[in-house]
Design a protein around this motif. Structure first.
Motif, PDB file in Angstrom:
ATOM      1  N   LEU A 155      54.104  41.050  42.031  1.00 28.38           N
ATOM      2  CA  LEU A 155      53.032  41.325  41.848  1.00 28.38           C
ATOM      3  C   LEU A 155      52.122  40.819  42.913  1.00 28.38           C
ATOM      4  N   ALA A 156      52.341  39.299  42.592  1.00 22.41           N
ATOM      5  CA  ALA A 156      51.644  38.254  43.588  1.00 22.41           C
ATOM      6  C   ALA A 156      51.901  38.488  45.262  1.00 22.41           C
ATOM      7  N   ARG A 157      53.238  38.812  45.321  1.00 23.82           N
ATOM      8  CA  ARG A 157      53.653  38.867  46.675  1.00 23.82           C
ATOM      9  C   ARG A 157      53.041  40.322  47.364  1.00 23.82           C
ATOM     10  N   ASN A 158      53.039  41.263  46.628  1.00 22.59           N
ATOM     11  CA  ASN A 158      52.620  42.779  47.123  1.00 22.59           C
ATOM     12  C   ASN A 158      50.994  42.713  47.272  1.00 22.59           C
ATOM     13  N   LEU A 159      50.534  41.949  46.428  1.00 15.67           N
ATOM     14  CA  LEU A 159      48.912  41.913  46.172  1.00 15.67           C
ATOM     15  C   LEU A 159      48.180  40.849  46.856  1.00 15.67           C
ATOM     16  N   VAL A 160      48.590  39.848  47.312  1.00 12.30           N
ATOM     17  CA  VAL A 160      47.984  38.759  47.805  1.00 12.30           C
ATOM     18  C   VAL A 160      46.998  39.158  49.196  1.00 12.30           C
ATOM     19  N   SER A 161      47.434  40.087  49.691  1.00 15.81           N
ATOM     20  CA  SER A 161      46.450  40.682  50.587  1.00 15.81           C
ATOM     21  C   SER A 161      45.406  41.235  50.318  1.00 15.81           C
ATOM     22  N   CYS A 162      45.471  41.858  48.948  1.00 19.24           N
ATOM     23  CA  CYS A 162      44.179  42.496  48.619  1.00 19.24           C
ATOM     24  C   CYS A 162      43.092  41.466  47.795  1.00 19.24           C
ATOM     25  N   GLY A 163      43.656  40.178  47.707  1.00 20.54           N
ATOM     26  CA  GLY A 163      42.651  39.110  47.207  1.00 20.54           C
ATOM     27  C   GLY A 163      43.061  39.180  45.715  1.00 20.54           C
ATOM     28  N   VAL A 164      44.090  39.881  45.177  1.00 23.73           N
ATOM     29  CA  VAL A 164      44.202  39.839  43.647  1.00 23.73           C
ATOM     30  C   VAL A 164      44.955  38.531  42.896  1.00 23.73           C
ATOM     31  N   CYS A 165      44.251  37.869  41.927  1.00 27.12           N
ATOM     32  CA  CYS A 165      44.963  36.766  41.631  1.00 27.12           C
ATOM     33  C   CYS A 165      45.921  37.080  40.541  1.00 27.12           C
ATOM     34  N   VAL A 166      47.225  36.238  40.251  1.00 25.91           N
ATOM     35  CA  VAL A 166      48.153  36.570  39.355  1.00 25.91           C
ATOM     36  C   VAL A 166      48.236  35.037  38.527  1.00 25.91           C
ATOM     37  N   VAL A 167      47.935  35.055  37.153  1.00 27.78           N
ATOM     38  CA  VAL A 167      48.066  34.115  36.434  1.00 27.78           C
ATOM     39  C   VAL A 167      49.143  34.338  35.166  1.00 27.78           C
ATOM     40  N   VAL A 168      49.766  33.296  34.952  1.00 32.46           N
ATOM     41  CA  VAL A 168      50.858  33.318  33.771  1.00 32.46           C
ATOM     42  C   VAL A 168      50.560  32.289  32.587  1.00 32.46           C
ATOM     43  N   ASP A 169      50.497  32.653  31.480  1.00 34.82           N
ATOM     44  CA  ASP A 169      50.698  31.816  30.437  1.00 34.82           C
ATOM     45  C   ASP A 169      50.859  32.535  29.063  1.00 34.82           C
ATOM     46  N   ARG A 170      51.438  31.946  28.105  1.00 34.55           N
ATOM     47  CA  ARG A 170      51.516  32.684  27.049  1.00 34.55           C
ATOM     48  C   ARG A 170      50.486  33.087  26.445  1.00 34.55           C
ATOM     49  N   ASP A 171      49.476  32.237  26.486  1.00 33.01           N
ATOM     50  CA  ASP A 171      48.250  32.396  25.887  1.00 33.01           C
ATOM     51  C   ASP A 171      47.224  32.987  26.657  1.00 33.01           C
ATOM     52  N   ARG A 172      47.051  34.326  26.780  1.00 36.37           N
ATOM     53  CA  ARG A 172      46.308  35.082  27.864  1.00 36.37           C
ATOM     54  C   ARG A 172      44.889  35.079  27.567  1.00 36.37           C
ATOM     55  N   VAL A 173      44.137  34.546  26.508  1.00 33.76           N
ATOM     56  CA  VAL A 173      42.925  34.494  26.439  1.00 33.76           C
ATOM     57  C   VAL A 173      42.663  32.920  27.287  1.00 33.76           C
ATOM     58  N   TYR A 174      43.152  31.998  27.119  1.00 33.75           N
ATOM     59  CA  TYR A 174      43.182  30.628  27.894  1.00 33.75           C
ATOM     60  C   TYR A 174      43.057  31.119  29.314  1.00 33.75           C
ATOM     61  N   ALA A 175      44.157  32.111  29.812  1.00 33.36           N
ATOM     62  CA  ALA A 175      44.375  32.235  30.859  1.00 33.36           C
ATOM     63  C   ALA A 175      43.361  32.889  31.815  1.00 33.36           C
ATOM     64  N   GLY A 176      42.813  34.138  30.807  1.00 35.38           N
ATOM     65  CA  GLY A 176      41.773  34.903  31.432  1.00 35.38           C
ATOM     66  C   GLY A 176      40.489  33.868  31.539  1.00 35.38           C
ATOM     67  N   GLU A 177      40.227  33.142  30.553  1.00 29.39           N
ATOM     68  CA  GLU A 177      39.082  32.173  30.783  1.00 29.39           C
ATOM     69  C   GLU A 177      39.229  31.312  31.828  1.00 29.39           C
ATOM     70  N   TYR A 178      40.239  30.823  32.154  1.00 26.75           N
ATOM     71  CA  TYR A 178      40.651  29.897  33.444  1.00 26.75           C
ATOM     72  C   TYR A 178      40.334  30.919  34.697  1.00 26.75           C
TER      73      TYR A 178
END
Length: 394
Positions: A155-178
């Motif tokens: 996803l990161a590879r295909n969407l970096v040209s669109c300005g989309v961020c990709v964040v990985v963490d088991r705690d998706r609340v923490y990842a979203g806040e970040y």
């Protein structure tokens, strides 16, 4: 004549045997029947745990967390490939084109985890937890597939040209806040998030594989359901993936039994072209495969569909090698593939996009390697898809 090579280890063969029992593909030998009965008992226990967990959140004994922005949940009720990644990519691409700042959150399935000893020492020292893994900051791809996981990297590879961020963490609340704090995102897509209840979603895009909607109707581990079928009611929109465009009134009726209001959108995964794995080779149009001898290899849950796509465009599969899902290819594995392709007289090798991201950039194959690029196409209710995007971006 097609040559299908099966050189899996005993562990991989047993894993495939268990998978075949779960999908009811195994011949019902005494061993298969005994395993099915054992898994059925575990399935009953798992269903009770699942229902209790949902009850705890529904009664607010356990609480979900809002993030203060749109949270689009993309997921399904089953394990296995329903085609979430192309849907996530399409949603992110369209929303970014509407001027939204988008982040995709993923748990990074089979990504490299922090060593247990390091986690224990951090806990003992009361050290702050590390930042989530930033696969893409919307400007650059920062991590590879081994650390990020196959789908997040793709996803990161295909969407970096669109300005989309990709964040990985088991705690998706923490990842979203970040992501909100550091990248200023205003839309979050929760990839494979239907069962992640701690994060409150704004809209649920529920995917149903039209070719195998609910398996044998059992929950894990006897079947493929992660939660009961009646939880179809959780979907704001229901996407019927892998559709051939032909109506299936029985499936629609079953969906409507539990969810009379959600719009049902049919879509298919359409091959677009063969893309060169290494940049020094030009891409190939699908029609150019007709009549040519090719070799294929894959390490995905359901390789049949991939191989069917290759045959559909007229290629002759002279050599085919299947690995277990998310298999990490060793030099020995790839050496066997190259040798098999050479002996079979293949002109080039075809793999999947998910497998491509696990190939070393230092690889020097003796014949060209391409991956099959798939994109999602809406077959019905295209206005419904657009209205979903408009609603999210409103």
């Amino acid at each position: 004549m097609e040559v299908l090579q099966d050189k899996r280890s005993p562990g991989e063969r047993f894993e495939q045997f268990v998978t075949d029992v779960i999908y009811d593909r195994a011949k019902m030998s005494p061993a298969a029947r005994a395993l099915a009965a054992f898994l059925r008992a575990l399935s009953v226990l798992f269903e009770r745990i699942v229902r209790l967990r949902f009850l705890l959140y529904r009664t607010r004994i356990l609480r979900d967390t809002p993030l203060g922005c749109k949270v689009v949940v993309v997921g399904n009720l089953t394990v296995g490939g329903t085609g979430k990644t192309p849907v996530v990519e399409k949603m992110a691409r369209v929303m970014a084109s509407h001027g939204r700042k988008v982040a995709i959150l993923s748990r990074g399935y089979k990504s490299k985890k922090e060593p247990l000893l390091r986690r224990i020492l951090r806990w003992l020292n009361l050290a702050s937890r590390p930042a989530p893994r930033i696969v893409s900051d919307g400007k650059n791809v920062l991590l590879g597939a081994e650390i990020a996981g196959d789908e997040p990297y793709m996803l990161a590879r295909n969407l970096v040209s669109c300005g989309v961020c990709v964040v990985v963490d088991r705690d998706r609340v923490y990842a979203g806040e970040y992501a909100i704090r550091h990248f200023g995102v205003d839309v979050i897509i929760l990839d494979d998030g239907m069962q992640y209840l701690p994060l409150r979603g704004s809209i649920n895009l529920l995917l149903v594989d039209k070719t195998n909607p609910f398996g044998n109707g059992n929950l894990l581990p006897r079947g493929i359901l992660r939660e009961p079928v009646e939880h179809l009611k959780r979907g704001s929109y229901i996407f019927l993936t892998k559709s051939d465009g032909n109506p299936n009134p029985a499936l629609v009726e079953r969906i409507r039994k539990y969810n009379p209001d959600a719009e049902i959108i049919e879509c298919t995964h359409q091959p677009k072209r063969l893309c060169a794995v290494f940049g020094d080779m030009p891409d190939i149009e699908l029609g150019e495969m007709r009549g040519r001898r090719v070799a294929t290899f894959s390490g995905i849950a359901t390789p049949d569909k991939f191989e069917e796509f290759v045959r559909r465009y007229g290629a002759r599969i002279a050599y085919n090698r299947r690995f277990s899902d998310h298999h990490r290819f060793s030099e020995k594995d790839l050496g066997e593939v190259f040798e098999g392709a050479r002996l079979a007289g293949a002109e080039f090798i075809v793999t999947t996009e998910k497998d491509m991201v696990r190939l070393s950039r230092d690889l020097k194959p003796p014949i060209p390697i391409y991956y099959l690029r798939l994109e999602i196409e809406i077959l019905s209710d295209h206005d419904s898809f657009e209205s979903a995007v408009e609603r999210i971006c409103a």
